[in-house]
Design an enzyme around this catalytic site. Structure first.
Site: not given
Length: 382
Positions: A187-190
Protein backbone atom coordinates in the site's frame (compact mmCIF):
# COMPACT_ATOMS: atom_id res chain seq x y z
CA UNK A 1 -21.70 2.83 1.71
CA UNK A 2 -18.48 0.91 1.01
CA UNK A 3 -15.85 3.18 -0.49
CA UNK A 4 -12.65 2.42 1.33
CA UNK A 5 -10.73 -0.22 -0.60
CA UNK A 6 -10.99 -2.90 -3.24
CA UNK A 7 -11.68 -5.67 -2.52
CA UNK A 8 -11.47 -5.51 1.30
CA UNK A 9 -13.86 -2.93 2.75
CA UNK A 10 -12.28 -3.28 6.17
CA UNK A 11 -9.05 -1.51 5.24
CA UNK A 12 -8.26 2.15 4.70
CA UNK A 13 -5.62 1.69 2.01
CA UNK A 14 -5.36 -0.30 -1.19
CA UNK A 15 -2.66 -1.16 -3.73
CA UNK A 16 -2.87 0.68 -7.03
CA UNK A 17 -1.53 -0.91 -10.21
CA UNK A 18 -1.15 0.79 -13.58
CA UNK A 19 -1.59 -2.32 -15.71
CA UNK A 20 1.95 -3.17 -16.82
CA UNK A 21 2.99 -4.92 -13.60
CA UNK A 22 1.66 -8.38 -14.54
CA UNK A 23 3.50 -8.39 -17.88
CA UNK A 24 6.72 -7.32 -16.17
CA UNK A 25 6.42 -10.17 -13.66
CA UNK A 26 5.60 -12.64 -16.44
CA UNK A 27 8.78 -11.65 -18.26
CA UNK A 28 10.85 -12.42 -15.16
CA UNK A 29 9.07 -15.74 -14.66
CA UNK A 30 9.70 -16.71 -18.28
CA UNK A 31 13.40 -15.97 -17.83
CA UNK A 32 13.70 -18.66 -15.16
CA UNK A 33 15.72 -16.26 -12.96
CA UNK A 34 13.62 -15.39 -9.92
CA UNK A 35 16.13 -14.24 -7.31
CA UNK A 36 18.36 -11.18 -7.21
CA UNK A 37 18.99 -10.55 -10.91
CA UNK A 38 19.83 -7.79 -13.36
CA UNK A 39 16.19 -6.71 -13.00
CA UNK A 40 16.86 -5.95 -9.33
CA UNK A 41 19.98 -4.03 -10.27
CA UNK A 42 18.05 -2.02 -12.86
CA UNK A 43 15.49 -1.17 -10.18
CA UNK A 44 18.31 0.07 -7.93
CA UNK A 45 19.67 2.24 -10.75
CA UNK A 46 16.24 3.74 -11.46
CA UNK A 47 15.62 4.49 -7.78
CA UNK A 48 19.02 6.15 -7.44
CA UNK A 49 18.36 8.23 -10.55
CA UNK A 50 14.99 9.44 -9.26
CA UNK A 51 16.41 10.33 -5.85
CA UNK A 52 19.54 11.95 -7.26
CA UNK A 53 21.93 9.68 -5.35
CA UNK A 54 24.85 7.46 -6.28
CA UNK A 55 23.69 4.21 -4.67
CA UNK A 56 20.47 2.50 -3.70
CA UNK A 57 20.53 -0.97 -2.17
CA UNK A 58 17.37 -3.03 -2.66
CA UNK A 59 16.23 -5.46 0.04
CA UNK A 60 13.19 -7.65 0.63
CA UNK A 61 11.19 -5.33 2.92
CA UNK A 62 11.15 -1.99 4.66
CA UNK A 63 11.91 -3.74 7.95
CA UNK A 64 14.96 -5.37 6.35
CA UNK A 65 16.04 -1.91 5.20
CA UNK A 66 15.89 -0.56 8.77
CA UNK A 67 17.72 -3.61 10.15
CA UNK A 68 20.56 -3.54 7.65
CA UNK A 69 20.91 0.25 7.94
CA UNK A 70 21.41 -0.05 11.69
CA UNK A 71 23.96 -2.83 11.17
CA UNK A 72 25.82 -0.79 8.54
CA UNK A 73 25.96 2.15 10.97
CA UNK A 74 27.49 -0.24 13.53
CA UNK A 75 24.66 0.20 16.01
CA UNK A 76 24.44 -2.66 18.49
CA UNK A 77 24.46 -3.80 22.12
CA UNK A 78 25.09 -1.03 24.62
CA UNK A 79 23.75 1.63 22.26
CA UNK A 80 20.54 3.63 22.35
CA UNK A 81 18.52 4.65 19.31
CA UNK A 82 16.20 7.64 19.60
CA UNK A 83 12.89 6.71 17.98
CA UNK A 84 9.36 8.09 18.19
CA UNK A 85 6.82 5.87 19.88
CA UNK A 86 4.23 6.95 17.29
CA UNK A 87 5.31 4.62 14.49
CA UNK A 88 4.68 1.13 13.20
CA UNK A 89 6.27 -1.48 15.46
CA UNK A 90 8.75 -2.48 12.73
CA UNK A 91 10.82 0.62 13.50
CA UNK A 92 11.29 -0.47 17.10
CA UNK A 93 11.73 -4.15 16.26
CA UNK A 94 14.66 -3.28 13.99
CA UNK A 95 16.37 -1.50 16.89
CA UNK A 96 15.87 -4.51 19.15
CA UNK A 97 17.07 -6.87 16.40
CA UNK A 98 20.57 -5.33 16.48
CA UNK A 99 20.71 -5.55 20.28
CA UNK A 100 20.29 -1.81 20.87
CA UNK A 101 17.83 -0.09 23.20
CA UNK A 102 14.99 2.09 21.89
CA UNK A 103 14.93 5.52 23.51
CA UNK A 104 11.37 6.66 22.93
CA UNK A 105 10.80 10.32 22.15
CA UNK A 106 7.69 12.48 21.90
CA UNK A 107 6.28 14.13 18.76
CA UNK A 108 4.86 17.40 17.49
CA UNK A 109 1.07 16.81 17.58
CA UNK A 110 0.60 18.92 14.42
CA UNK A 111 2.77 16.65 12.26
CA UNK A 112 3.20 13.42 14.29
CA UNK A 113 6.95 13.81 13.65
CA UNK A 114 9.90 14.37 15.99
CA UNK A 115 11.52 17.79 16.25
CA UNK A 116 15.15 18.80 16.69
CA UNK A 117 14.46 19.97 20.26
CA UNK A 118 12.76 16.71 21.26
CA UNK A 119 15.63 14.71 19.79
CA UNK A 120 18.33 16.65 21.63
CA UNK A 121 16.44 16.36 24.92
CA UNK A 122 16.59 12.57 24.51
CA UNK A 123 20.31 12.29 23.66
CA UNK A 124 22.45 10.46 26.20
CA UNK A 125 26.05 9.24 26.25
CA UNK A 126 24.75 5.93 24.87
CA UNK A 127 22.99 7.41 21.85
CA UNK A 128 24.36 5.90 18.63
CA UNK A 129 21.57 6.81 16.21
CA UNK A 130 18.46 8.89 15.72
CA UNK A 131 15.71 7.27 13.69
CA UNK A 132 13.19 9.97 12.68
CA UNK A 133 9.97 8.63 11.17
CA UNK A 134 8.73 10.65 8.18
CA UNK A 135 5.12 10.23 9.22
CA UNK A 136 2.57 10.36 6.43
CA UNK A 137 5.39 11.21 4.01
CA UNK A 138 6.46 14.50 5.60
CA UNK A 139 10.23 15.19 5.69
CA UNK A 140 11.75 15.81 9.13
CA UNK A 141 14.04 18.81 9.50
CA UNK A 142 16.98 18.10 11.82
CA UNK A 143 19.24 20.68 10.13
CA UNK A 144 19.82 22.75 13.25
CA UNK A 145 21.25 19.80 15.21
CA UNK A 146 23.00 17.94 12.39
CA UNK A 147 26.44 19.35 13.25
CA UNK A 148 26.10 18.42 16.92
CA UNK A 149 24.90 14.91 16.07
CA UNK A 150 27.87 14.43 13.73
CA UNK A 151 30.30 15.65 16.38
CA UNK A 152 28.84 13.13 18.81
CA UNK A 153 29.13 10.35 16.17
CA UNK A 154 25.35 9.87 16.15
CA UNK A 155 23.97 8.55 12.87
CA UNK A 156 20.70 9.77 11.41
CA UNK A 157 18.80 6.81 9.94
CA UNK A 158 15.55 7.98 8.35
CA UNK A 159 12.54 5.70 8.49
CA UNK A 160 11.05 6.95 5.22
CA UNK A 161 8.62 4.06 4.78
CA UNK A 162 5.84 6.60 4.15
CA UNK A 163 7.91 9.10 2.21
CA UNK A 164 9.06 7.78 -1.13
CA UNK A 165 8.97 10.68 -3.58
CA UNK A 166 8.64 13.40 -0.94
CA UNK A 167 11.04 16.32 -0.84
CA UNK A 168 13.09 18.22 1.68
CA UNK A 169 13.60 21.60 0.02
CA UNK A 170 14.64 20.99 -3.57
CA UNK A 171 15.93 17.47 -2.91
CA UNK A 172 14.05 14.21 -2.70
CA UNK A 173 14.02 12.40 0.62
CA UNK A 174 16.93 10.00 0.37
CA UNK A 175 19.19 12.60 -1.21
CA UNK A 176 19.84 14.55 1.97
CA UNK A 177 22.97 12.74 3.14
CA UNK A 178 21.48 10.47 5.78
CA UNK A 179 21.04 6.73 5.78
CA UNK A 180 17.48 6.51 4.45
CA UNK A 181 15.18 3.50 4.45
CA UNK A 182 12.16 3.10 2.16
CA UNK A 183 9.39 0.53 2.13
CA UNK A 184 7.70 -0.71 -1.04
CA UNK A 185 5.00 -2.83 0.56
CA UNK A 186 1.57 -3.34 -1.01
CA UNK A 187 0.00 0.00 0.00
CA UNK A 188 2.99 2.32 -0.21
CA UNK A 189 3.37 5.25 -2.64
CA UNK A 190 5.35 2.88 -4.85
CA UNK A 191 4.88 -0.86 -4.44
CA UNK A 192 7.01 -3.86 -5.35
CA UNK A 193 4.47 -6.19 -3.78
CA UNK A 194 7.01 -6.33 -0.97
CA UNK A 195 10.42 -4.73 -0.77
CA UNK A 196 12.58 -1.91 0.45
CA UNK A 197 15.64 0.18 -0.33
CA UNK A 198 18.44 1.64 1.76
CA UNK A 199 20.21 4.77 0.51
CA UNK A 200 23.76 4.67 1.93
CA UNK A 201 25.94 7.62 2.86
CA UNK A 202 29.16 6.39 1.27
CA UNK A 203 30.42 3.89 -1.28
CA UNK A 204 31.89 1.75 1.50
CA UNK A 205 28.55 1.74 3.29
CA UNK A 206 26.87 0.59 0.07
CA UNK A 207 29.31 -2.32 -0.13
CA UNK A 208 28.58 -3.20 3.49
CA UNK A 209 24.83 -3.15 2.88
CA UNK A 210 25.14 -5.38 -0.20
CA UNK A 211 27.22 -7.86 1.79
CA UNK A 212 24.76 -7.82 4.69
CA UNK A 213 21.77 -8.56 2.45
CA UNK A 214 23.52 -11.64 0.98
CA UNK A 215 24.52 -13.58 4.11
CA UNK A 216 27.93 -11.91 4.28
CA UNK A 217 28.98 -13.41 0.95
CA UNK A 218 31.61 -11.42 -0.92
CA UNK A 219 30.87 -11.95 -4.58
CA UNK A 220 28.93 -10.33 -7.37
CA UNK A 221 26.20 -12.14 -9.27
CA UNK A 222 28.49 -12.54 -12.29
CA UNK A 223 31.28 -13.98 -10.14
CA UNK A 224 28.88 -16.49 -8.57
CA UNK A 225 28.00 -17.76 -12.05
CA UNK A 226 31.61 -18.27 -13.14
CA UNK A 227 33.39 -19.78 -10.13
CA UNK A 228 33.09 -22.91 -8.03
CA UNK A 229 33.27 -21.25 -4.61
CA UNK A 230 32.42 -18.13 -2.66
CA UNK A 231 33.78 -16.32 0.38
CA UNK A 232 31.88 -15.33 3.53
CA UNK A 233 33.61 -12.45 5.32
CA UNK A 234 30.99 -11.33 7.82
CA UNK A 235 27.59 -11.82 9.38
CA UNK A 236 24.74 -11.39 6.94
CA UNK A 237 21.10 -12.08 6.25
CA UNK A 238 18.98 -13.36 3.37
CA UNK A 239 17.52 -9.95 2.53
CA UNK A 240 17.85 -9.58 -1.25
CA UNK A 241 15.00 -8.26 -3.34
CA UNK A 242 13.84 -10.74 -5.97
CA UNK A 243 13.63 -9.90 -9.64
CA UNK A 244 9.89 -10.57 -9.44
CA UNK A 245 9.40 -7.80 -6.88
CA UNK A 246 11.80 -5.49 -8.69
CA UNK A 247 9.84 -5.92 -11.93
CA UNK A 248 6.69 -4.67 -10.21
CA UNK A 249 8.64 -1.70 -8.88
CA UNK A 250 10.07 -0.84 -12.29
CA UNK A 251 6.58 -0.83 -13.81
CA UNK A 252 5.40 1.45 -11.01
CA UNK A 253 8.33 3.82 -11.50
CA UNK A 254 7.24 4.40 -15.09
CA UNK A 255 4.10 6.07 -13.71
CA UNK A 256 5.42 7.71 -10.59
CA UNK A 257 4.74 11.26 -11.78
CA UNK A 258 1.06 10.29 -11.99
CA UNK A 259 1.23 8.78 -8.50
CA UNK A 260 2.62 12.02 -7.09
CA UNK A 261 -0.01 14.14 -8.78
CA UNK A 262 -2.96 11.94 -7.84
CA UNK A 263 -2.02 11.49 -4.19
CA UNK A 264 -1.46 15.22 -3.68
CA UNK A 265 -4.75 15.99 -5.37
CA UNK A 266 -6.65 13.53 -3.18
CA UNK A 267 -5.12 14.91 0.01
CA UNK A 268 -6.03 18.47 -0.98
CA UNK A 269 -9.58 17.29 -1.74
CA UNK A 270 -9.78 15.98 1.82
CA UNK A 271 -8.50 19.31 3.15
CA UNK A 272 -11.30 21.14 1.33
CA UNK A 273 -13.98 18.64 2.35
CA UNK A 274 -12.97 18.59 6.02
CA UNK A 275 -12.54 22.35 6.45
CA UNK A 276 -16.18 23.04 7.46
CA UNK A 277 -16.22 20.34 10.18
CA UNK A 278 -15.98 21.58 13.77
CA UNK A 279 -13.72 19.57 16.04
CA UNK A 280 -11.66 18.04 13.23
CA UNK A 281 -7.92 18.79 13.11
CA UNK A 282 -6.19 17.64 9.94
CA UNK A 283 -2.62 16.40 10.41
CA UNK A 284 -0.41 18.58 8.21
CA UNK A 285 1.70 16.67 5.68
CA UNK A 286 2.93 19.74 3.73
CA UNK A 287 1.42 18.57 0.40
CA UNK A 288 3.53 20.95 -1.73
CA UNK A 289 6.60 18.85 -0.87
CA UNK A 290 5.11 15.56 0.26
CA UNK A 291 3.77 12.60 -1.66
CA UNK A 292 1.12 11.80 0.97
CA UNK A 293 0.86 8.25 2.28
CA UNK A 294 -1.93 8.85 4.81
CA UNK A 295 -4.73 11.30 5.53
CA UNK A 296 -5.23 11.63 9.28
CA UNK A 297 -7.32 13.74 11.59
CA UNK A 298 -7.63 14.27 15.31
CA UNK A 299 -11.20 14.07 16.59
CA UNK A 300 -13.01 13.99 19.94
CA UNK A 301 -14.76 10.75 20.94
CA UNK A 302 -12.43 8.91 18.55
CA UNK A 303 -13.44 5.36 19.48
CA UNK A 304 -17.15 6.09 19.04
CA UNK A 305 -16.54 7.89 15.75
CA UNK A 306 -14.37 4.99 14.57
CA UNK A 307 -17.08 2.45 15.37
CA UNK A 308 -19.82 4.44 13.66
CA UNK A 309 -17.82 4.93 10.47
CA UNK A 310 -16.81 1.29 10.36
CA UNK A 311 -20.45 0.30 10.76
CA UNK A 312 -21.13 2.26 7.56
CA UNK A 313 -18.43 0.38 5.67
CA UNK A 314 -15.94 3.27 5.72
CA UNK A 315 -12.48 1.86 6.26
CA UNK A 316 -11.05 4.16 8.89
CA UNK A 317 -8.03 3.07 10.91
CA UNK A 318 -5.65 4.13 13.68
CA UNK A 319 -1.98 4.73 12.87
CA UNK A 320 -0.50 3.89 15.28
CA UNK A 321 -0.98 2.61 18.82
CA UNK A 322 2.08 4.03 20.67
CA UNK A 323 4.90 1.54 20.99
CA UNK A 324 5.96 2.60 24.48
CA UNK A 325 2.57 1.37 25.71
CA UNK A 326 2.95 -2.04 24.04
CA UNK A 327 3.74 -5.04 26.28
CA UNK A 328 6.76 -6.04 24.18
CA UNK A 329 8.43 -2.66 24.72
CA UNK A 330 7.29 -1.92 28.28
CA UNK A 331 10.84 -2.08 29.67
CA UNK A 332 11.69 1.11 27.77
CA UNK A 333 8.50 3.06 28.44
CA UNK A 334 8.73 6.69 29.55
CA UNK A 335 6.12 9.46 29.77
CA UNK A 336 5.33 10.93 26.35
CA UNK A 337 2.42 13.31 26.91
CA UNK A 338 1.89 14.52 23.34
CA UNK A 339 2.03 10.99 21.95
CA UNK A 340 -0.40 9.72 24.57
CA UNK A 341 -2.82 12.60 23.94
CA UNK A 342 -2.76 12.13 20.16
CA UNK A 343 -3.10 8.35 20.49
CA UNK A 344 -6.65 8.73 21.78
CA UNK A 345 -7.67 11.19 19.05
CA UNK A 346 -6.00 10.07 15.84
CA UNK A 347 -8.11 8.66 13.01
CA UNK A 348 -6.85 7.57 9.61
CA UNK A 349 -9.28 8.18 6.78
CA UNK A 350 -9.49 6.05 3.60
CA UNK A 351 -6.66 7.16 1.33
CA UNK A 352 -5.66 5.43 -1.88
CA UNK A 353 -5.68 6.04 -5.61
CA UNK A 354 -8.98 4.26 -6.22
CA UNK A 355 -10.77 7.12 -4.41
CA UNK A 356 -12.61 9.90 -6.20
CA UNK A 357 -13.43 13.38 -4.92
CA UNK A 358 -17.04 12.22 -4.61
CA UNK A 359 -15.89 9.41 -2.30
CA UNK A 360 -13.93 11.92 -0.23
CA UNK A 361 -16.95 14.21 0.09
CA UNK A 362 -19.01 11.25 1.31
CA UNK A 363 -16.36 10.35 3.90
CA UNK A 364 -16.35 13.95 5.16
CA UNK A 365 -20.15 14.01 5.42
CA UNK A 366 -20.19 10.71 7.30
CA UNK A 367 -17.44 11.91 9.62
CA UNK A 368 -19.42 15.06 10.44
CA UNK A 369 -22.51 12.99 11.21
CA UNK A 370 -20.53 10.55 13.36
CA UNK A 371 -19.05 13.41 15.37
CA UNK A 372 -22.50 14.86 16.06
CA UNK A 373 -23.84 11.48 17.15
CA UNK A 374 -20.85 10.78 19.38
CA UNK A 375 -21.07 14.22 20.93
CA UNK A 376 -24.80 13.88 21.57
CA UNK A 377 -24.33 10.48 23.18
CA UNK A 378 -21.62 11.85 25.43
CA UNK A 379 -23.80 14.81 26.52
CA UNK A 380 -26.76 12.49 27.23
CA UNK A 381 -24.69 10.35 29.58
CA UNK A 382 -23.26 13.35 31.41
Amino acid sequence: MTICTKPDAGRNASPFLYGQEAAAVAEVLESGQYGHTDVTEEFERRIAELLGVRDAVAVCSGTAALHTALLAAEVGPGHEVIVPSMTFCATVQAVIAVGATPRFVDIDPATLCVTDQLVMEAVTTKTAAVMPVLFGGRAVDLTSIRKELTERHISVIEDAAHAFGSRYGARRVGGTGDLTCFSFGPIKNLTCGQGGVVVPRTHDEADTLRQLRLLGVVKSQAECANTTSYRVDSFGLRYQMSGINAAIGLAQLDHFESTERIRRSLWRAYRRALAPLDGVTLIDVDPDRTVPHLCQVRVPHRDKVFAQLRAQGIGVGVHYPPNHLQTAFADWARPLPATEQVAGEILTLPFHQHLTETDIAQVATALGQALKMAGAASCARS
